[in-house]
Design a protein around this motif. Structure first.
Motif, short mmCIF file in Angstrom:
data_model
loop_
_atom_site.label_atom_id
_atom_site.label_comp_id
_atom_site.label_asym_id
_atom_site.label_seq_id
_atom_site.Cartn_x
_atom_site.Cartn_y
_atom_site.Cartn_z
N TYR A 64 0.81 -1.22 0.00
CA TYR A 64 0.00 0.00 0.00
C TYR A 64 0.84 1.27 0.00
CZ TYR A 64 -4.35 -2.52 0.99
OH TYR A 64 -5.45 -3.32 0.90
N SER A 65 2.14 1.18 -0.32
CA SER A 65 3.02 2.35 -0.15
C SER A 65 2.61 3.57 -0.95
CB SER A 65 4.46 1.97 -0.46
OG SER A 65 4.61 1.68 -1.83
N THR A 66 1.99 3.42 -2.10
CA THR A 66 1.56 4.58 -2.88
C THR A 66 0.05 4.61 -3.05
OG1 THR A 66 1.87 3.37 -4.95
CG2 THR A 66 3.73 4.68 -4.16
N TYR A 67 -0.64 3.96 -2.14
CA TYR A 67 -2.10 3.89 -2.22
C TYR A 67 -2.70 5.29 -2.15
CZ TYR A 67 -6.84 2.33 -1.16
OH TYR A 67 -8.19 2.11 -1.19
N GLY A 68 -3.57 5.61 -3.07
CA GLY A 68 -4.22 6.93 -3.07
C GLY A 68 -3.26 8.06 -3.36
N ASP A 69 -2.35 7.88 -4.32
CA ASP A 69 -1.40 8.92 -4.73
C ASP A 69 -0.49 9.39 -3.59
OD1 ASP A 69 -4.00 10.26 -6.76
OD2 ASP A 69 -2.40 8.91 -7.36
N ARG A 71 -1.01 9.62 -0.40
CA ARG A 71 -1.61 10.24 0.78
C ARG A 71 -1.94 9.20 1.86
NH1 ARG A 71 -4.00 13.11 -3.55
NH2 ARG A 71 -5.74 11.68 -3.55
N TYR A 72 -1.75 7.93 1.55
CA TYR A 72 -2.03 6.86 2.50
C TYR A 72 -0.96 6.84 3.58
CZ TYR A 72 -2.57 2.14 4.30
OH TYR A 72 -2.74 1.06 5.12
N GLU A 73 -1.37 6.78 4.84
CA GLU A 73 -0.41 6.83 5.93
C GLU A 73 -0.51 5.64 6.88
OE1 GLU A 73 -0.21 10.55 7.96
OE2 GLU A 73 -0.23 11.70 6.11
N GLY A 74 -1.12 4.55 6.43
CA GLY A 74 -1.23 3.36 7.27
C GLY A 74 -0.06 2.42 7.05
N ARG A 76 2.26 -0.47 5.50
CA ARG A 76 2.57 -0.65 4.08
C ARG A 76 2.11 -2.00 3.52
NH1 ARG A 76 8.44 -0.03 1.02
NH2 ARG A 76 7.70 -0.81 -0.97
N ASP A 101 6.74 -2.31 8.79
CA ASP A 101 7.00 -2.08 7.37
C ASP A 101 8.41 -2.48 6.95
OD1 ASP A 101 4.46 -1.09 7.15
OD2 ASP A 101 5.05 1.02 7.04
#
Length: 198
Positions: A64-69, A71-74, A76, A101
């Motif tokens: 999920y490192s680039t999830y949502g451009d 803006r994802y901060e959860g 990885r 992570d």
């Protein structure tokens, strides 16, 4: 009450606070659980008679490192498992985020469902997720000498090394990548009659 509503009610009744969330998307429920509860929840999903998920049909890793451009901060990395109950005629997706992570580790569910064996090896090979308790955790799709995990979002498209047959040495050799990075610009079609339009 629909089958999905019944499943959601049973999940909440049987698992209670071990469920972080249960969401419906595209006609299927996704249950998110904490890493510390993962193995116990999976065992309960298989063994509890009101749930009875006899089959594990898929397991994969997610980055999920680039999830949502960006803006994802959860967390990885996540492990996502698809379960099937033949006796109850329903499906469930279970998602669990790895707590670290830098060193993503999850317990293996291979003792619960033998089908998890190669799927966990694949998630290890492609994402670098370690499955504790797996008896044969080694690469399954890439070469044993492969460096890195190619489905991680930060893995270079060209890779780190390339291999080729060297006729002088009469064997396959590894060497640094010789491909030059290039920008791929789409071809623009400027023909007036393109596609039959006049």
């Amino acid at each position: 009450m629909s089958k999905i509503d019944t499943l959601q009610t049973r999940l909440q009744s049987v698992l209670g606070d071990k469920l972080k969330s249960v969401k419906l998307a595209k006609g299927e429920l996704t249950a998110t659980v904490a890493a510390g509860d993962y193995l116990e929840v999976m065992r309960t999903l298989r063994d509890h008679p009101e749930l009875a998920f006899e089959q594990m049909i898929d397991l994969c890793g997610v980055d999920y490192s680039t999830y949502g451009d960006g803006r994802y901060e959860g967390p990885r990395y996540a492990v996502v498992v698809h379960l099937l109950s033949v006796s109850q005629n329903w499906r469930l997706r279970v998602r669990c985020f790895c707590p670290d992570d830098e060193w993503p580790v999850m317990p293996s569910i291979n003792d619960l469902w033998n089908a998890a064996n190669w799927y966990e090896r694949e998630a290890f090979d492609l994402f670098g997720i370690i499955f504790e308790g797996h008896l044969d955790l080694r690469r399954i799709l890439t070469d044993y000498g492969f460096i890195g995990h190619p489905f991680r979002k930060d893995f270079p498209i060209t890779g780190h090394v390339e291999m080729r047959y060297d006729p002088e040495q009469k064997r396959v050799i590894y060497q640094p990548v010789t491909i030059e990075p290039r920008e791929i610009t789409p071809r623009v079609i400027r023909e007036e009659n393109y596609g039959g339009l006049h």
